[in-house]
Motif scaffolding. Structure first.
Motif, PDB file in Angstrom:
ATOM      1  N   SER A 226       3.012  76.902 -24.935  1.00 18.17           N
ATOM      2  CA  SER A 226       3.004  76.091 -26.149  1.00 18.17           C
ATOM      3  C   SER A 226       2.067  76.670 -27.205  1.00 18.17           C
ATOM      4  CB  SER A 226       2.555  74.662 -25.829  1.00 18.17           C
ATOM      5  OG  SER A 226       3.359  74.108 -24.820  1.00 18.17           O
ATOM      6  N   HIS A 227       2.489  76.601 -28.457  1.00 18.79           N
ATOM      7  CA  HIS A 227       1.609  77.008 -29.555  1.00 18.79           C
ATOM      8  C   HIS A 227       0.366  76.118 -29.589  1.00 18.79           C
ATOM      9  CE1 HIS A 227       4.050  80.062 -31.590  1.00 18.79           C
ATOM     10  NE2 HIS A 227       5.096  79.355 -31.197  1.00 18.79           N
ATOM     11  N   ASP A 228       0.575  74.842 -29.302  1.00 22.09           N
ATOM     12  CA  ASP A 228      -0.529  73.885 -29.249  1.00 22.09           C
ATOM     13  C   ASP A 228      -1.078  73.864 -27.823  1.00 22.09           C
ATOM     14  OD1 ASP A 228      -2.307  71.806 -29.377  1.00 22.09           O
ATOM     15  OD2 ASP A 228      -0.815  70.263 -29.879  1.00 22.09           O
ATOM     16  N   HIS A 229      -2.288  74.353 -27.654  1.00 24.68           N
ATOM     17  CA  HIS A 229      -2.888  74.426 -26.328  1.00 24.68           C
ATOM     18  C   HIS A 229      -2.934  73.064 -25.653  1.00 24.68           C
ATOM     19  CE1 HIS A 229      -6.216  74.785 -23.342  1.00 24.68           C
ATOM     20  NE2 HIS A 229      -5.668  75.976 -23.146  1.00 24.68           N
ATOM     21  N   ALA A 230      -3.125  72.019 -26.439  1.00 25.23           N
ATOM     22  CA  ALA A 230      -3.205  70.673 -25.877  1.00 25.23           C
ATOM     23  C   ALA A 230      -1.882  70.220 -25.263  1.00 25.23           C
ATOM     24  CB  ALA A 230      -3.641  69.681 -26.959  1.00 25.23           C
ATOM     25  N   ALA A 231      -0.786  70.885 -25.649  1.00 21.37           N
ATOM     26  CA  ALA A 231       0.535  70.518 -25.123  1.00 21.37           C
ATOM     27  C   ALA A 231       0.824  71.158 -23.768  1.00 21.37           C
ATOM     28  CB  ALA A 231       1.616  70.914 -26.119  1.00 21.37           C
ATOM     29  N   LEU A 232      -0.110  71.951 -23.261  1.00 22.69           N
ATOM     30  CA  LEU A 232       0.061  72.540 -21.934  1.00 22.69           C
ATOM     31  C   LEU A 232      -0.232  71.485 -20.872  1.00 22.69           C
ATOM     32  CD1 LEU A 232      -1.645  76.046 -22.348  1.00 22.69           C
ATOM     33  CD2 LEU A 232       0.773  75.621 -21.874  1.00 22.69           C
ATOM     34  N   ASP A 233       0.800  70.714 -20.545  1.00 17.85           N
ATOM     35  CA  ASP A 233       0.621  69.656 -19.556  1.00 17.85           C
ATOM     36  C   ASP A 233       0.703  70.237 -18.144  1.00 17.85           C
ATOM     37  OD1 ASP A 233       3.344  70.089 -19.066  1.00 17.85           O
ATOM     38  OD2 ASP A 233       3.965  68.392 -20.301  1.00 17.85           O
ATOM     39  N   ALA A 234       0.590  69.361 -17.158  1.00 13.77           N
ATOM     40  CA  ALA A 234       0.572  69.804 -15.756  1.00 13.77           C
ATOM     41  C   ALA A 234       1.867  70.502 -15.369  1.00 13.77           C
ATOM     42  CB  ALA A 234       0.317  68.607 -14.841  1.00 13.77           C
ATOM     43  N   GLY A 235       2.997  70.014 -15.899  1.00 15.66           N
ATOM     44  CA  GLY A 235       4.284  70.626 -15.571  1.00 15.66           C
ATOM     45  C   GLY A 235       4.401  72.043 -16.085  1.00 15.66           C
ATOM     46  N   LYS A 236       3.984  72.257 -17.348  1.00 16.52           N
ATOM     47  CA  LYS A 236       4.045  73.593 -17.914  1.00 16.52           C
ATOM     48  C   LYS A 236       3.115  74.552 -17.173  1.00 16.52           C
ATOM     49  CE  LYS A 236       5.102  72.117 -22.677  1.00 16.52           C
ATOM     50  NZ  LYS A 236       6.406  72.757 -22.846  1.00 16.52           N
ATOM     51  N   ARG A 237       1.920  74.069 -16.862  1.00 14.78           N
ATOM     52  CA  ARG A 237       0.968  74.919 -16.147  1.00 14.78           C
ATOM     53  C   ARG A 237       1.505  75.321 -14.774  1.00 14.78           C
ATOM     54  NH1 ARG A 237      -4.110  75.069 -18.380  1.00 14.78           N
ATOM     55  NH2 ARG A 237      -4.485  73.586 -20.097  1.00 14.78           N
ATOM     56  N   ALA A 238       2.099  74.371 -14.074  1.00 12.09           N
ATOM     57  CA  ALA A 238       2.642  74.666 -12.744  1.00 12.09           C
ATOM     58  C   ALA A 238       3.766  75.695 -12.836  1.00 12.09           C
ATOM     59  CB  ALA A 238       3.137  73.384 -12.080  1.00 12.09           C
ATOM     60  N   SER A 239       4.640  75.545 -13.834  1.00 10.67           N
ATOM     61  CA  SER A 239       5.749  76.484 -13.995  1.00 10.67           C
ATOM     62  C   SER A 239       5.247  77.892 -14.307  1.00 10.67           C
ATOM     63  CB  SER A 239       6.679  76.016 -15.120  1.00 10.67           C
ATOM     64  OG  SER A 239       7.317  74.804 -14.780  1.00 10.67           O
ATOM     65  N   LEU A 240       4.249  77.988 -15.178  1.00 13.19           N
ATOM     66  CA  LEU A 240       3.711  79.296 -15.551  1.00 13.19           C
ATOM     67  C   LEU A 240       2.924  79.924 -14.407  1.00 13.19           C
ATOM     68  CD1 LEU A 240       2.735  78.341 -19.192  1.00 13.19           C
ATOM     69  CD2 LEU A 240       4.406  80.097 -18.550  1.00 13.19           C
ATOM     70  N   ASN A 241       2.184  79.100 -13.663  1.00 14.24           N
ATOM     71  CA  ASN A 241       1.484  79.615 -12.477  1.00 14.24           C
ATOM     72  C   ASN A 241       2.479  80.224 -11.490  1.00 14.24           C
ATOM     73  OD1 ASN A 241      -0.914  78.685 -13.531  1.00 14.24           O
ATOM     74  ND2 ASN A 241      -1.129  76.952 -12.121  1.00 14.24           N
ATOM     75  N   GLU A 242       3.641  79.566 -11.351  1.00 10.74           N
ATOM     76  CA  GLU A 242       4.645  80.001 -10.380  1.00 10.74           C
ATOM     77  C   GLU A 242       5.337  81.280 -10.828  1.00 10.74           C
ATOM     78  OE1 GLU A 242       5.425  80.009  -7.110  1.00 10.74           O
ATOM     79  OE2 GLU A 242       5.532  77.811  -7.224  1.00 10.74           O
ATOM     80  N   VAL A 243       5.708  81.365 -12.100  1.00 11.49           N
ATOM     81  CA  VAL A 243       6.465  82.531 -12.559  1.00 11.49           C
ATOM     82  C   VAL A 243       5.584  83.780 -12.637  1.00 11.49           C
ATOM     83  CG1 VAL A 243       6.194  82.373 -15.084  1.00 11.49           C
ATOM     84  CG2 VAL A 243       8.360  83.164 -14.111  1.00 11.49           C
ATOM     85  N   PHE A 244       4.285  83.601 -12.916  1.00 15.58           N
ATOM     86  CA  PHE A 244       3.375  84.743 -12.990  1.00 15.58           C
ATOM     87  C   PHE A 244       2.571  84.947 -11.708  1.00 15.58           C
ATOM     88  CE2 PHE A 244       3.482  83.742 -17.709  1.00 15.58           C
ATOM     89  CZ  PHE A 244       4.232  84.852 -18.049  1.00 15.58           C
ATOM     90  N   GLY A 245       2.566  83.980 -10.832  1.00 13.62           N
ATOM     91  CA  GLY A 245       1.830  84.106  -9.579  1.00 13.62           C
ATOM     92  C   GLY A 245       0.331  84.038  -9.734  1.00 13.62           C
ATOM     93  N   THR A 246      -0.151  83.489 -10.834  1.00 16.74           N
ATOM     94  CA  THR A 246      -1.587  83.396 -11.093  1.00 16.74           C
ATOM     95  C   THR A 246      -1.828  82.433 -12.246  1.00 16.74           C
ATOM     96  OG1 THR A 246      -3.566  84.655 -11.714  1.00 16.74           O
ATOM     97  CG2 THR A 246      -1.493  85.352 -12.692  1.00 16.74           C
ATOM     98  N   PRO A 247      -2.997  81.765 -12.274  1.00 20.87           N
ATOM     99  CA  PRO A 247      -3.354  80.958 -13.451  1.00 20.87           C
ATOM    100  C   PRO A 247      -4.008  81.784 -14.558  1.00 20.87           C
ATOM    101  CG  PRO A 247      -4.990  80.642 -11.740  1.00 20.87           C
ATOM    102  CD  PRO A 247      -3.922  81.535 -11.146  1.00 20.87           C
TER     103      PRO A 247
END
Length: 316
Positions: A194-215
């Motif tokens: 998200s362009h807005d950092h505050a819009a990075l909710d738990a769902g988005k973070r989980a999806s990105l952690n999974e696709v990149f394999g890292t936080p």
């Protein structure tokens, strides 16, 4: 039966043909290269595994020309061969085929592929690709003494969205016997950032952690910029701003893939008709053997040259 006959897998356009042609060209190279290895009398057993096989076909809408040039064309629905049927047509042929599909209606249509080719060893498997891939490689000849070393596979990961788990990629790399075509969901990953950092909710973070394999993606794609303080605010505050574009996301994905695979090809850009870079098509391998990697590089070089591989920038 009527429901099965009506089942269609409608998607893509010209960009889909590029993806399928690139993979098909490599499959032709692969079976020719391995047909007499390690020896003509005892060659590898080759597998083609399609983890998101769909119906085995795909349907497109095509505009036919009118009888006279002044007349408008007519939109027709045309059924084309999907990745599964294309793989079956490869010559020399693969020894084994595994087609995985989670959607019940698509799976019912997919089983027609098996019935159309009764002389081929084809398994149609219902279920989640991440789970079923592990079952394939942890059973049968892949673990059988005396045969396990002769098993070789090409796995095609053409996921719906961001549905390939990182642990699945790691598992495939660790087999050291699978070449993996991975259609990385570039646009989907960019949208989650998200362009807005505050819009990075738990769902988005989980999806990105999974696709990149890292936080670590967060510190890579978001930079903190100081905000000017007012007369009553003595402590400078900061806000994270997104620093991400297709090139940067693609490069980061490649770097992450190199942490688990011994070989990661240049990505082939898969663009929509609006020239939007939707996906990045990578060929991956966990095979540590230098001779095998050299062969893989030679096999994929033609696809990269033909379909427009992108040399990743050294820095951004």
């Amino acid at each position: 039966m009527a429901d099965v006959e009506r089942a269609e897998h409608t998607f893509g356009g010209g960009w889909t043909e590029i993806k399928l042609n690139a993979v098909s060209d490599y499959l032709n190279f692969y079976t020719r290269a391995l047909q007499a290895s390690p020896s003509p009398t005892n060659p590898f057993e080759t597998w083609y595994i399609d983890a998101f096989a769909g119906t085995g076909d795909r349907t497109i809408e095509s505009k036919s020309a009118g009888l006279f040039s002044q007349e408008p064309g007519v939109m027709e629905r045309v059924r084309l061969e999907g990745s599964a049927r294309r793989a079956i047509a490869i010559d020399p042929p693969f020894r084994h085929f595994v087609f995985i599909e989670k959607d019940p209606q698509r799976f019912a249509a997919l089983e027609r592929v098996k019935s159309d080719f009764p002389n081929h060893d084809i398994r149609c498997v219902p279920g989640d690709a991440n789970d079923e891939l592990r079952k394939v490689f942890s059973n049968g000849p892949w673990t059988q003494p005396g045969r396990s070393g002769l098993q070789r596979a090409v796995v095609f990961l053409d996921p719906y969205g961001m549905s390939v788990r990182w642990d699945t990629l790691r598992y495939l790399a660790n087999t050291q016997r699978a070449d993996v075509w991975y259609l990385f969901p570039l646009h989907a990953a960019l949208r989650q950032l998200s362009h807005d950092h505050a819009a990075l909710d738990a769902g988005k973070r989980a999806s990105l952690n999974e696709v990149f394999g890292t936080p670590d993606w967060e510190q890579h794609f978001y930079k903190y910029t100081p905000k000017p303080s007012d007369l009553f605010d003595f402590a400078a505050t900061s806000t994270p701003n997104r620093s991400a574009d297709p090139d940067k996301v693609e490069k980061f994905a490649a770097e992450r893939l190199r942490t688990i695979f011994s070989f990661v090809s240049e990505p082939i850009p898969i663009l929509t008709r609006h020239k939007l870079r939707q996906f990045s098509l990578f060929l991956l391998s966990g095979n540590p053997n230098e001779r095998a990697v050299s062969l893989i590089k030679r096999g994929v070089a033609a696809q990269i040259k033909k379909f427009g591989g992108r040399t990743l920038p050294s820095s951004r």
